[in-house]
Scaffold this motif. Sequence first.
Motif, PDB file in Angstrom:
ATOM      1  N   ARG A  11       0.869  -1.181   0.000  1.00 52.70           N
ATOM      2  CA  ARG A  11       0.000   0.000   0.000  1.00 52.70           C
ATOM      3  C   ARG A  11       0.904   1.229   0.000  1.00 52.70           C
ATOM      4  NH1 ARG A  11      -5.281   0.624   1.318  1.00 52.70           N
ATOM      5  NH2 ARG A  11      -5.352  -1.453   2.245  1.00 52.70           N
ATOM      6  N   LEU A  12       0.651   2.148  -0.924  1.00 51.56           N
ATOM      7  CA  LEU A  12       1.472   3.349  -1.058  1.00 51.56           C
ATOM      8  C   LEU A  12       0.684   4.585  -0.646  1.00 51.56           C
ATOM      9  CD1 LEU A  12       2.982   2.623  -4.588  1.00 51.56           C
ATOM     10  CD2 LEU A  12       4.052   2.209  -2.368  1.00 51.56           C
ATOM     11  N   ALA A  13       1.373   5.540  -0.016  1.00 54.30           N
ATOM     12  CA  ALA A  13       0.753   6.818   0.328  1.00 54.30           C
ATOM     13  C   ALA A  13       0.653   7.707  -0.913  1.00 54.30           C
ATOM     14  CB  ALA A  13       1.554   7.508   1.424  1.00 54.30           C
ATOM     15  N   ALA A  14       1.611   7.599  -1.803  1.00 57.66           N
ATOM     16  CA  ALA A  14       1.619   8.404  -3.036  1.00 57.66           C
ATOM     17  C   ALA A  14       2.322   7.590  -4.111  1.00 57.66           C
ATOM     18  CB  ALA A  14       2.344   9.714  -2.799  1.00 57.66           C
ATOM     19  N   ASN A  17      -4.128   6.287  -5.291  1.00 55.28           N
ATOM     20  CA  ASN A  17      -4.787   5.204  -6.041  1.00 55.28           C
ATOM     21  C   ASN A  17      -3.815   4.303  -6.802  1.00 55.28           C
ATOM     22  OD1 ASN A  17      -7.388   6.062  -5.198  1.00 55.28           O
ATOM     23  ND2 ASN A  17      -7.279   7.690  -6.712  1.00 55.28           N
ATOM     24  N   HIS A  18      -2.659   4.077  -6.229  1.00 52.61           N
ATOM     25  CA  HIS A  18      -1.666   3.161  -6.791  1.00 52.61           C
ATOM     26  C   HIS A  18      -1.210   2.206  -5.694  1.00 52.61           C
ATOM     27  CE1 HIS A  18      -1.464   6.175  -9.953  1.00 52.61           C
ATOM     28  NE2 HIS A  18      -0.780   5.315 -10.688  1.00 52.61           N
ATOM     29  N   ARG A  76      -6.873  -8.819  -0.409  1.00 57.19           N
ATOM     30  CA  ARG A  76      -8.147  -8.635  -1.097  1.00 57.19           C
ATOM     31  C   ARG A  76      -8.674  -7.215  -0.907  1.00 57.19           C
ATOM     32  NH1 ARG A  76     -12.762  -7.589  -0.157  1.00 57.19           N
ATOM     33  NH2 ARG A  76     -12.550  -7.842   2.083  1.00 57.19           N
ATOM     34  N   ALA A  77      -8.604  -6.701   0.316  1.00 60.25           N
ATOM     35  CA  ALA A  77      -9.067  -5.341   0.595  1.00 60.25           C
ATOM     36  C   ALA A  77      -8.237  -4.316  -0.167  1.00 60.25           C
ATOM     37  CB  ALA A  77      -9.012  -5.071   2.092  1.00 60.25           C
ATOM     38  N   LEU A  78      -6.941  -4.522  -0.239  1.00 57.15           N
ATOM     39  CA  LEU A  78      -6.065  -3.618  -0.980  1.00 57.15           C
ATOM     40  C   LEU A  78      -6.432  -3.616  -2.456  1.00 57.15           C
ATOM     41  CD1 LEU A  78      -3.537  -1.814  -1.102  1.00 57.15           C
ATOM     42  CD2 LEU A  78      -2.174  -3.893  -1.276  1.00 57.15           C
TER      43      LEU A  78
END
Length: 84
Positions: A11-14, A17-18, A76-78
């Motif tokens: 999971r990326l902060a910036a 949506n990536h 899955r949530a990611l």
Amino acid sequence: MADDHHNALVRLAAPANHLGYVQAFGSKYVTRLLQGSDFRNYRIHGDGVLRIHLKDFSLPRIDMVIGREEVREQARALLEDITR
């Protein structure tokens, strides 16, 4: 992270949506920046394999064995967040 520690979704902060994808090749790592439109589909199979199909011919499919249910749910949530 997959059970074999050879690939992971991050999971990326910036940028917004990536997400990141990291795959180990020997002592090297390959990384990708992915957005929702890069995905064809994904599914978690009964044997704990998360299978992701991408629209990129150089990486058409990612298979990650994830044995722990809580980690599969996080993945899955990611993916749901990014592909909405």
